[in-house]
Design a protein around this motif. Structure first.
Motif, PDB file in Angstrom:
ATOM      1  N   GLU A  83     -74.806   9.756  76.646  1.00 43.18           N
ATOM      2  CA  GLU A  83     -74.237  11.131  76.947  1.00 43.18           C
ATOM      3  C   GLU A  83     -72.764  11.177  76.274  1.00 43.18           C
ATOM      4  N   GLU A  84     -72.334  10.117  76.318  1.00 43.40           N
ATOM      5  CA  GLU A  84     -70.683   9.903  75.717  1.00 43.40           C
ATOM      6  C   GLU A  84     -70.619  10.160  74.273  1.00 43.40           C
ATOM      7  N   GLY A  87     -65.420   9.427  71.731  1.00 47.46           N
ATOM      8  CA  GLY A  87     -64.275   8.787  72.661  1.00 47.46           C
ATOM      9  C   GLY A  87     -65.208   7.458  73.428  1.00 47.46           C
ATOM     10  N   GLU A  88     -64.265   6.450  73.987  1.00 51.35           N
ATOM     11  CA  GLU A  88     -64.775   5.541  74.698  1.00 51.35           C
ATOM     12  C   GLU A  88     -64.272   5.378  76.082  1.00 51.35           C
ATOM     13  N   GLU A  89     -64.984   5.528  77.296  1.00 48.97           N
ATOM     14  CA  GLU A  89     -64.384   5.364  78.327  1.00 48.97           C
ATOM     15  C   GLU A  89     -65.192   4.687  79.403  1.00 48.97           C
ATOM     16  N   VAL A  90     -64.757   3.537  79.710  1.00 46.35           N
ATOM     17  CA  VAL A  90     -65.381   2.688  80.675  1.00 46.35           C
ATOM     18  C   VAL A  90     -65.359   3.117  82.221  1.00 46.35           C
ATOM     19  N   ARG A  91     -66.585   3.236  82.921  1.00 47.55           N
ATOM     20  CA  ARG A  91     -66.159   3.794  84.307  1.00 47.55           C
ATOM     21  C   ARG A  91     -67.516   3.301  85.169  1.00 47.55           C
ATOM     22  N   ASN A 221     -79.677  17.760  79.030  1.00 49.21           N
ATOM     23  CA  ASN A 221     -78.568  16.914  78.455  1.00 49.21           C
ATOM     24  C   ASN A 221     -77.361  17.875  78.483  1.00 49.21           C
ATOM     25  N   GLY A 222     -77.183  18.401  79.680  1.00 46.07           N
ATOM     26  CA  GLY A 222     -75.685  19.113  80.144  1.00 46.07           C
ATOM     27  C   GLY A 222     -75.773  19.004  81.470  1.00 46.07           C
ATOM     28  N   VAL A 223     -74.600  19.387  82.165  1.00 45.87           N
ATOM     29  CA  VAL A 223     -74.836  19.935  83.602  1.00 45.87           C
ATOM     30  C   VAL A 223     -74.549  21.315  83.908  1.00 45.87           C
TER      31      VAL A 223
END
Length: 376
Positions: A83-84, A87-91, A221-223
């Motif tokens: 879903e990302e 960008g790249e966001e580690v969480r 595929n969304g919120v």
């Protein structure tokens, strides 16, 4: 992580030489593992990958540790998620304490507790969302899933099992802006060999537009987001019910889902109540012990329309006027090859069509995918 494991192994060896490890701890009780997928994705001009691109589709690390004989700690680090889009966001994903067999030997496996951040236990599909577990590259069109902070009680008695979870419901990972909590209930039964049936219900509770902003539950595929203007809308809520059925045989399985979704917000100037239904039918069949084929048809119908992404660009969901989707369907078909249970190659073509509330056709979203899934 490697240094931590080596240090613990040395410590355990020293304890064993002196007469045994500490109570409740034994060698090998920390497990490090991971899974992910890489591949190539090419969609129509209105899809998420109009130029065709190689992607790190999924990358996760897991830490599972035994603290006491029946107490465990689990942590999931999401390096990359489907879903990302940009960008790249580690969480962190799931992160919880689990206490098993609370009832003890009197009723083994009847009562177990989970406290922290964990998957919303609604429906059945979320349990096979990871690339290595999913027989296809895509998910169903509705694909309800998410993880949230809260408390979960689950267990099994004979052929029956249950889950009851109370969670925050809103998006921020560290805060909750409304005392009304999300509640999930699921009851399942296996009445015959290979057959499983379950019924699930979920409510977000009242979510604050200013604080929570959006739901933790994903759908289409969304919120879920409020439809009313931010200046005049204070809260919104969603309720969902779903029935799942699965039948397995030695070389395949078939799965069916049927659900209902209801949305409302409290904007005084307009009625934003929405009612809809969704469903999916999936079949998987081994052709040889290693080669298999899979197909899935899924659909969403929403009265008066609601913003949904599907295989389109997720950016439209958060724009000033997200398109109101009234009808959407997807047909996915593919083949896979199991080099090993930890290394699977999949090829899929997914067709998606629908209609907006104003009558505009949804097209140019078809998606061709080549994916290599792995686990270690």
């Amino acid at each position: 992580l490697e240094q931590t494991v080596r240090a613990q192994e040395v410590r355990l060896a020293e304890l064993e030489q002196r007469g045994g490890a500490e109570p409740g701890h034994q060698a090998g009780e920390i497990i490090l593992s991971g899974e992910g997928a890489v591949g190539y994705f090419d969609s129509g001009k209105a899809g998420a990958y109009p130029d065709g691109e190689f992607r790190i589709d999924e990358a996760k690390l897991f830490l599972d540790a035994r603290l006491l004989p029946t107490v465990f700690f689990f942590a999931e680090l999401n390096i990359r998620e489907r879903e990302e889009q940009d960008g790249e966001e580690v969480r962190f994903g799931e992160l919880y304490l689990e206490i098993e067999d609370v009832a003890g030997a009197w009723r083994e496996d009847l009562v177990n507790l989970r406290l922290g951040r964990f998957d919303i236990p609604f429906g059945e599909e979320y349990q096979q969302r990871d690339a290595i577990d999913n027989p296809l590259v895509s998910h169903s069109l509705a694909d309800p899933w998410g993880f949230d902070e809260g408390l979960c009680v689950y267990g099994r008695q004979g052929r029956w099992d249950y889950v009851l979870a109370v969670q925050n419901g809103g998006d921020p990972a560290t805060r909750d802006y409304n005392s009304d909590k999300a509640v999930t209930v699921r009851v399942g039964v296996e009445p015959a060999t290979g057959l499983r049936l379950s019924v699930s219900a979920y409510r977000t509770g009242d979510l604050e537009v200013e604080g929570d902003e959006m739901s933790e539950m994903w759908f289409g595929n969304g919120v879920f987001i409020p439809l009313g203007a931010p200046e005049t809308t204070r809260s919104f809520e969603v309720e969902m019910q779903q029935v799942d059925a699965r039948y397995r045989w030695s070389s395949g399985q078939v799965l069916a889902t049927l659900g209902r979704v209801e949305f409302d917000d409290d904007e005084p100037a307009a009625d934003h109540q929405r009612d809809g239904w969704y469903g999916s039918l999936e079949a998987v069949q081994d052709i040889t012990p290693k080669l298999f084929a899979a197909a899935r048809y899924s659909r969403i119908e929403m009265d008066d329309g609601y913003p949904m992404v599907g295989q389109g660009d997720s950016g439209v969901l958060y724009g000033p006027a997200p398109p109101q989707v009234e009808s959407l369907w997807r047909l996915s078909a593919g083949v896979g090859y199991r080099w090993d249970r930890r290394f699977i190659t999949k090829l899929e073509y997914s067709v998606e069509r629908g209609e907006l509330l104003d009558g505009t056709d949804i097209e140019d979203r078809d998606l061709a995918s080549l994916q290599q899934a792995f686990r270690f």
